[in-house]
Scaffold this motif. Sequence first.
Motif, PDB file in Angstrom:
ATOM      1  N   PRO A 163       6.213  -9.492  -8.893  1.00  0.00           N
ATOM      2  CA  PRO A 163       6.502 -10.412 -10.003  1.00  0.00           C
ATOM      3  C   PRO A 163       5.272 -11.019 -10.662  1.00  0.00           C
ATOM      4  CG  PRO A 163       7.953 -10.843  -8.143  1.00  0.00           C
ATOM      5  CD  PRO A 163       6.912  -9.894  -7.650  1.00  0.00           C
ATOM      6  N   ARG A 183       6.996  -5.111 -13.009  1.00  0.00           N
ATOM      7  CA  ARG A 183       7.498  -6.196 -12.186  1.00  0.00           C
ATOM      8  C   ARG A 183       7.797  -5.714 -10.774  1.00  0.00           C
ATOM      9  NH1 ARG A 183       9.661 -11.588 -13.583  1.00  0.00           N
ATOM     10  NH2 ARG A 183      10.953 -12.276 -11.836  1.00  0.00           N
ATOM     11  N   MET A 235       8.913  -5.131 -18.239  1.00  0.00           N
ATOM     12  CA  MET A 235       9.804  -6.223 -18.601  1.00  0.00           C
ATOM     13  C   MET A 235      10.342  -6.084 -20.019  1.00  0.00           C
ATOM     14  SD  MET A 235       7.929  -9.452 -16.718  1.00  0.00           S
ATOM     15  CE  MET A 235       9.106 -10.632 -17.355  1.00  0.00           C
ATOM     16  N   ILE A 237      14.427  -7.442 -15.838  1.00  0.00           N
ATOM     17  CA  ILE A 237      13.768  -7.919 -14.620  1.00  0.00           C
ATOM     18  C   ILE A 237      14.466  -7.438 -13.350  1.00  0.00           C
ATOM     19  CG2 ILE A 237      12.732  -9.956 -15.695  1.00  0.00           C
ATOM     20  CD1 ILE A 237      15.030 -11.620 -14.500  1.00  0.00           C
TER      21      ILE A 237
END
Length: 284
Positions: A146, A172, A189, A217
Amino acid sequence: GKIYSTPAISGDDVVAGSTDNNIYCVALKTGKLKWKFETRSPIVANPLIKNGIVFIGSADGHFRAIDIRNGSLKWDYAEVQGFVVTRPLFYNGKIYFGSWGTMFYALDANTGSLAWKWNNGSSNRMFSPAACYPVAAHGRVFIVAPDRFMTVFDAATGAVIWRKQDPLNRVRESMGLSRDSSLVYAKTMEGDLIGVSTTADSMQIPWRSNTTLNYEIGPTAITTFGDIVYVPSHSGVIVAVDRRDGKVLWKHKISNALISNVKPIGGGRVVVVSMDGKIVMLQG
């Protein structure tokens, strides 16, 4: 207890963890209990079965190797920070996994001893490399997290070969490996699918597909089968992409929830599971 763990299957053995603190092994054809292994906390991690051994993380600070024949403990690494949720990677005699304690680990698969561990320098556990399924090729291990970095390690030593955060390619957690191991697939993303070279000494992107998923996400792993790349989303959409040219072959929406698992089963068929409990077989 509830089962969030994706079961692993080997022969007639089905293994899954449960939130009742136990790891279960049942017979594939009958569901009869073969053994269970009690831990001290709920199990939400996905097991991996390799060479007759079940490798599985937990929420009690332990990562275990269990003999699938009888449920006996082979080894126990008891120094995991945070809890483990994904399936570990077995590669060149080592087990690799991340935890929601900011760490990424490499353990000797035979003994459970620590080969190396790594932290991205942040104390924020929300940046942990915990929800991606690591992939490996050419002596390298690849992760995304992340914090929007892709990080590449020497699989043996843990030395960072390269690490990149690209504002134009905000990776991500969702990733996969091409059939020929030449590309690491990563979902951005912005909803694009990129292929990153597994041999270059920097982040080189020779391949891109616009899946038109927009803001995205969902952490679920990208799956490949033959010449098709299956891209999951957080909005219940599954996208099939031709690995040769990035062309979108089809898109199908099964739900408004996260796609939690994608399982190609041959013949153009793929089973897709969503977080709201839907199981759908699609014919591509």
